[in-house]
Every structure is written in structure tokens, then in C-alpha cells.
Design an enzyme around this catalytic site. Sequence first.
Site, mmCIF file in Angstrom:
data_model
loop_
_atom_site.group_PDB
_atom_site.id
_atom_site.type_symbol
_atom_site.label_atom_id
_atom_site.label_comp_id
_atom_site.label_asym_id
_atom_site.label_seq_id
_atom_site.Cartn_x
_atom_site.Cartn_y
_atom_site.Cartn_z
ATOM 1 N N TYR A 175 -3.800 3.612 4.827
ATOM 2 C CA TYR A 175 -4.601 2.522 4.268
ATOM 3 C C TYR A 175 -5.946 2.460 4.991
ATOM 4 C CZ TYR A 175 -0.415 0.457 2.048
ATOM 5 O OH TYR A 175 0.691 0.217 1.297
ATOM 6 N N HIS A 221 -8.052 -0.507 1.272
ATOM 7 C CA HIS A 221 -7.362 -1.759 1.565
ATOM 8 C C HIS A 221 -8.203 -2.769 2.336
ATOM 9 C CE1 HIS A 221 -4.052 -4.235 3.465
ATOM 10 N NE2 HIS A 221 -3.628 -4.158 2.229
ATOM 11 N N ARG A 258 3.972 -7.230 7.736
ATOM 12 C CA ARG A 258 4.750 -6.039 7.397
ATOM 13 C C ARG A 258 4.763 -5.098 8.598
ATOM 14 N NH1 ARG A 258 5.654 -6.092 1.826
ATOM 15 N NH2 ARG A 258 4.033 -7.083 0.572
ATOM 16 N N HIS A 283 -0.579 -14.694 5.925
ATOM 17 C CA HIS A 283 -0.982 -13.328 5.642
ATOM 18 C C HIS A 283 -2.067 -12.852 6.618
ATOM 19 C CE1 HIS A 283 -2.836 -10.142 2.925
ATOM 20 N NE2 HIS A 283 -1.565 -9.815 2.910
ATOM 21 N N ARG A 341 -10.548 -2.010 -5.735
ATOM 22 C CA ARG A 341 -9.607 -0.929 -6.022
ATOM 23 C C ARG A 341 -8.734 -1.224 -7.232
ATOM 24 N NH1 ARG A 341 -5.607 -1.559 -2.468
ATOM 25 N NH2 ARG A 341 -4.079 -2.044 -4.060
ATOM 26 N N ASN A 394 4.916 1.870 -8.903
ATOM 27 C CA ASN A 394 4.063 0.707 -9.187
ATOM 28 C C ASN A 394 4.564 -0.054 -10.402
ATOM 29 O OD1 ASN A 394 2.327 1.254 -7.097
ATOM 30 N ND2 ASN A 394 0.675 2.019 -8.363
ATOM 31 N N ARG A 437 6.983 -9.731 0.369
ATOM 32 C CA ARG A 437 7.817 -9.226 -0.714
ATOM 33 C C ARG A 437 8.296 -7.792 -0.482
ATOM 34 N NH1 ARG A 437 7.779 -11.766 -5.510
ATOM 35 N NH2 ARG A 437 5.585 -12.362 -5.361
#
Length: 876
Positions: free
Chosen positions: A533, A657, A440, A500, A629, A69, A470
Site C-alpha cells: 500500500y 492508499h 488492522r 480509524h 483510486r 472485490n 471489517r
Amino acid sequence: MHIKEALCMANDNPTSSDQVIPAAGNPAPYLQNRELSWLDFNERVLEQGADESVPLLQRLNFISIFWSNLQEFFMVRVGSLTDLSLVKKHIVDSKSNMTPSEQLRAIYLRCHELYPAYERTFEQVRLLLNKVGVTHVRPDELTDEQRSYLAEYAEANVTPFLSPQIINARHPFPHLENGALYIVVRLNEEADNAQDQAKSEHKKKGKKGKKSKGKPAKEPAKSASLSQNVGAEGTMLGLIPLPRQCARVVKLPGDGFSFILLEHVVEMVAEQVFSMYTVKHTNVICVTRNADIDATESTDENDEDYREHMKRILKKRARLAPVRLESERELSDTLEPLLLDRLNLKKHQVFTTSVPLDLSFTWGLASHLSEKQCAALVYPPFTPQWPACLDRKRPIMDQVTAGGDVLLSYPYESMDPFVQLLREASRDPRVISIKITLYRLASQSHLAEALIDAAENGKEVTALFELRARFDESNNIEWSQRFEQAGCNVIYGFRDYKVHSKICCITRQTDDGIQHITQLGTGNYNEKTAKLYTDLSLITTSPTIGRDATEFFRNMALENVSDNYDVLWVAPLQVKPLILKNIDHQIELARRGEPCGLFFKTNSVTDKEIIDKIAEASQAGVKTVMLVRGISCLVPGVEGYTENVRVVSIVGRMLEHSRIYGFGPRTNMKIYLASADLMTRNMDKRVEIAWPVLDEKLRDRILSYIDVSLSDTAKLRELLPNRRYTPLGFFAQVSPEGKTIRFDSQAHFMDEARLKARMNTEVEVEREVEKREAVEGATNVAPSEGTATPATSEATTVPPEAMSATNSAAPADAASGSPSADATGTSEPALEPDTIEPAEEVTTTAILPHIEQPPHKPSLLVRALAAAIRFSNRRK
């Protein structure tokens, strides 16, 4: 990848409207800087590494997630702020009024505070693992036997792959790759004089030898070595890149599993590699570079294929400016200024840590252990269950079109039914088209293969690939090429907006006309992350949603930003305005003294307009609960501003998520699910979708999910007005016997999913028995001797052990950082882990005082679950 896929963090683009010309006056007291809030989130991840309820290897993995992270944070956030700090225009953060330079100073200061805790946590876990036979050996801890073994191992398996470099006037300082490890070798500054003297002495002694008629004088070993290998002059520094061909973890002889890391093996042979020099000392270093690239930079849309443009842009990422230098040991007074000068860094950008500079190796340690040894060190394995609402023996297409809406809850329920739906659609002659957005994808994806099969079977398949996801850019480029080769219509979204949204529309021609099967999700179409997730996925045949989905894909193909939708909210034009409008309605209700309330579950909250509106609602008396979160730029509980707002966070085994928006009191709360966090980038710079949950049963199911999550006393923590979070276990209850009882919501959901699946299997078996008995009764034929009559088998019963994960002190299973349990039972937490004992009674009064709990009789499932928990507790 981290966070691994489990370790991927959300990053606002600081060049967006999140950075504005400063407003007059001081920032509001209920606002805080997003970068510092993110660092607090990562500290909560690190604290999972110190949580004694988490199995040891999982604790190590959480420390690894903290590392990955932070690596991404420096590459993206610090990198982009560094760029902004060079802009002459006066720019400030809209929440804290800090300039980019001020934010950078605060970030580096906070990181220097976090590193000691990082070291302590890692060392604590390392020593605990040593005691159970998983021994990470450092060079000064090696035995003579291990040193001898490593000498032979290095000669055969390491030295042949080394590519040492020297740095002097003729060999300039090389480019250090982002995130790569290097052994830096300090060569004695007196080496040049020593070499000159040795050469001179060698010449003199050579002449003496001739005069003494073949009896040369005895030479010291060092001089003999120099006579054979003479190094270059003016050399003070050597570098050895860590070879990629070699295993990072080197197993050592001895009891249990002992290992040393490759960088330390290379350090041990550095003197041999640089034998022509005098090696003074060695160190391990790692450079982190800015990786915040602008995908729209220098595009010529008329001439260059967008994929080729992205490939070119990605190559630039590796050579951007450094933003951090890490070393395993303190750099010397000579070496530090040299490296800082060559890398154009300042002293505060240097971090020294005894923790290995690349912790990605932690995820593979379990593969070296026996199954029994591994079981004690990782979460009990968890496999996403087949949803009880669907019959796995019947076509999904038939069930979806015949019944009501279907809601899948990942990772507790499997993504397989949706993948199976796509497989069926690829072969269904009535299916005309399949359209989907892809942000993704997993590198190995059954979902993608099903879409490719559909195209090859003659279906019209449209796939909108977001190539700017990304760190997934290369993977998306590869998949988009495969889709095109299969005959899919591939589009790439907008120039100014990332797409997205998570939406799929299957269009069929039926006897009653055109039918749309629409899937909407809060998370990506990624089978890997769907095992870690927490996300929600709706499959519906609603004609209204189907028409909106068709309109959405038409707009995407034409690169048209539109608000022409009946039910869906689509950003950038609709999501934020409609959130604000619905908050305004709750404010009106509060002012009229009518029941009201707000609930948001999101990964991060950074958008100032929404934060200000929530503060306004608080001041009007609207009770608001936010399950966040990660980043919260909103500070709750500030007197006169946000005293009616509570912000809580769950960092656990699964990555929280899903995005849920709730407007109104619990009894009639309007629920929306969404792909968008409450962040400026999602609201203003992306194409996002939010949609209402119209089915009452599904709405109640989501409310129950919220209730259970907010009842967590093991991992849930609350953000206080002083901007710190309550400690782990703060909400835990103490039994009359003095035992601390912690309820882990994620463990509860895993147990519930298992129980539902088992009960569903039992029902299926009972139906099979009844069907067979009916056939036998109708034909009046008794079963032949030796034929087994189906009955509830051991595999389909619900033993008390099924509930053990909930009641155990260790939880059950990604980001950076991930997949579900592997063959050894190892699993990657998705940026955070979980566990513990359930409270005997689930209540939400502590967190949601404004949400009424309507009286109702518990369902059969809930009663069965409670009975199993009680039985398990009695056995203990």
C-alpha cells in the site's frame, strides 16, 4: 485475506447519513451513485488483467482481485442495501435519489454486464498461460493418461474426505456456507420408478432361480448394482461440499505444469459417490451471503465482555441471507427453481460463469514453477528499501530525537525503522509509556511483538484495538487477548464511532523534561500491507503534536469526542468542518483574483457536503485536482458546475492508499496528511486524524510525489463528464520514431528508492574508507599485506540494470488482495498492478495547469537517476 489484504475495498455504511430522506427535485448533474462508481473501479481492476504490459501470472492475480472485490461487495454493500430495502421508511441515496431497491436493480444489471468481460479476460489469460507451460485443464480437455491418473488420485486423496448429502423429504435442504463451493448432483427424476422396477424384477428372477435348481438367470449389471445399493425414495438432488482437507490445485502428469481444480475432480467421481442413484448431471455452485453485521446490536455493556460480544456477532455473519448464487454452467429448468426457492433468491440474482467460482488458488500457482519460468510471468521482485534519511547502524531513537521530522513513504521505503524504534523504546529506561491505535494488524507482526515486549519490560503500554475492523475482527480479538496477557492496557474505542486513526505516542523522561515522539500515518500498522500500500508515515518530536497526541489518547480512554487540539484535526468534530473552511478560503481567494487551488488524494469521495463545496469552488474558478483510486461520487467537467475539477485514478501494482489534502496554489500549498477518505463514514462516523506537514523539505517532497504521480501515462486515467474513464495509456506519448512511451509512476518510485538506498550505501562505504584511512594515517601504520581495503563493491555500485524495471514492458511488485515477493519472486498486487517505460521528461502541465512549477536546480539524486535512465535507454 484480497483484496487479500491488497484486495480489501473501502465500504461506507449505508445506514449512515449517506442515506437520507429524499431532497426535493432531481439530483445535481455532478453527482453519481457510489455503488455504481465502485463497480466502475472494479472494472478498472479487471482491465489490469487484460493489460498486455502486465506479466501473465500477475494478470491472473488481478482477475482474482476483481473476484474477491466483488465477493466482498456483495457481502457488504449488496447485503446492507438488501436490509434497507426491507425497511418501511422511505430512504434514498443522497447523491442519486435512488431507493435501496432501485440501487439493487442497477447493481445486478451492471454486474450482469461485467460478467462476460470477466469471462473473456480470464479465458484469454488462461490460454496465454497454456502456451507458456502453465496449463489449467478443464475436464473435457483431459487426456486418457490424465483421466487414469485422476481416478487413482481421487480414490486415494479425495474420496475419503467427501461428505455427500441427499435432499428429500427426510433430508431437508442444508445450510450452504458463504463463499463455499458445492458440487450439486442432479439425480434422474425417473430414478424412483427405475428402482421400484429393478427391485420387482430382482424378486421375480430370484424365484425363477430357485425353480431352475440353482441356475439363476443372467441379470443386467445395473440390476445387480441396485440389488446391492438401493437409494432413498423421493431423492432428486445430491450435494458434495468441497473438502477443505484436499489440495485445491491437483497437478497432472505431462509436460510443464498442468493442473485441474479439485471441484472438477469431485465432479468426475460423483457417479461413484451416488452409485445407488442415476446421476443426470452435475454443476458447481457458490452462494454469497449478506455479511453486514451490526456490532452494536443487542449489546449489554454492563454484563458482557466486548470481545465475547464480537465473537457472538461474528457467528451470525455466516448464517445471514443469500444475496447471490453462482454456477459454473447454466442451471437446468428443474434445478434452478428448486435452488432459488430454497435460497429465497430471484432469477436476476443468479450468475453463470465459466470462470472458477473461487479464484484464491491463483496466488499459489507460482510456487509450482521453476525460478526461471516464474521470473518471466511475475513482476520483478521489489523489497521496500531502508530510507536514505536514516542510518541503519545508529539507534533510530537517537536520530529521531536529534534531527528533524522523518517521513517514510511505503511501500517504497520500509516500515522497519518504525518497528525498530518501538523495539528500542521497549528497552529504553527513559521511556515511560507507549500508546497506539490498532485497526488492522498482520497475523504475524513484529510491531505487535515489540509492544508486547515493552509491556513485559515494565513500560506502560496502551493499545486501542478496533474490534470492528471489517473481516479482521477475529485477528484483532486474538491480538487483544495476547496484549492483555502481556500486561498492556487494552481499550476498545467508542460505541458509536470506529477508531480509524493511525497514531502512536512514545513518552520519555529526559534531562530537559518530558519528551514525546509521535508517529502519524495514513495507513495501518500492518507489515504485510506496508509492502503493497502506498502510505505516508511521519515521525516527529514536535512538542505541540506530542501534547495533542497525549490529549487524543486521554479522550480515547474516556470515550470523549473532543476538538480540544492545537494542531491535529480529529474527526468527527473537526476534519470535515476544517476541510470545508479551507475550501471556503480558496473560494474567497478566487473571487479576489488571487492565486488559489485545491488538491486531494484519497481512496474514495462520497461525502455530499464536501462534493457540493468543491462544486461551489469550481464555479468560483478554483482549479481542483483529485487523485481518487476508487469511488468518485463527484463527476468532474460538468459545464456550469464542475468544469474546473479534474478527477484522475491510478490502479496499478501498488494500492494507492495515502490521503493528502492540499489547499492553495503549489508555491504555498498547505499540505495535510490524513487517515480519512472524503467519505461520510470517515467524516461523521469515525475517529480520524489529519495533521499538517510543517517541515518545508518534507512538504516539497510530498509535492514532488504528487507531481510524479500526476505525470503517470501508463496507469493514470481520467474520469470524464460522461462518467466513463479514459482508456489505459490515453496519456502516453509517442516518440518521433513512432514508439509509444509510457511513464509508470509506481515503477519510478521503486527505482528511485533502490537508487537512493544504493547511493546511501556508497556514502556509508566511503565514510568507512575515510575513517580507516584517517586511523591509518594517524598511527602511520600501513595495511598489512593481504588485507582488503574497503571499496565500492559490485553490490554497492549503481549498474544501469538498476533502472531496468522502469524501462521494461513489465512492472515490478494484495485483496483481496498483499505481501511482497516470496521465494519464487511472486507477489500479490494490492487490488491493482503496474509498469512501463519512463517518459524522458516528467511534466505535470497536462493535469495540474494551475500549479506553478518553481524553477530549481535538480538535486544530485535526481540528476543521478536521470543519468541512469538515459544510460539504460542508450543501451536499448
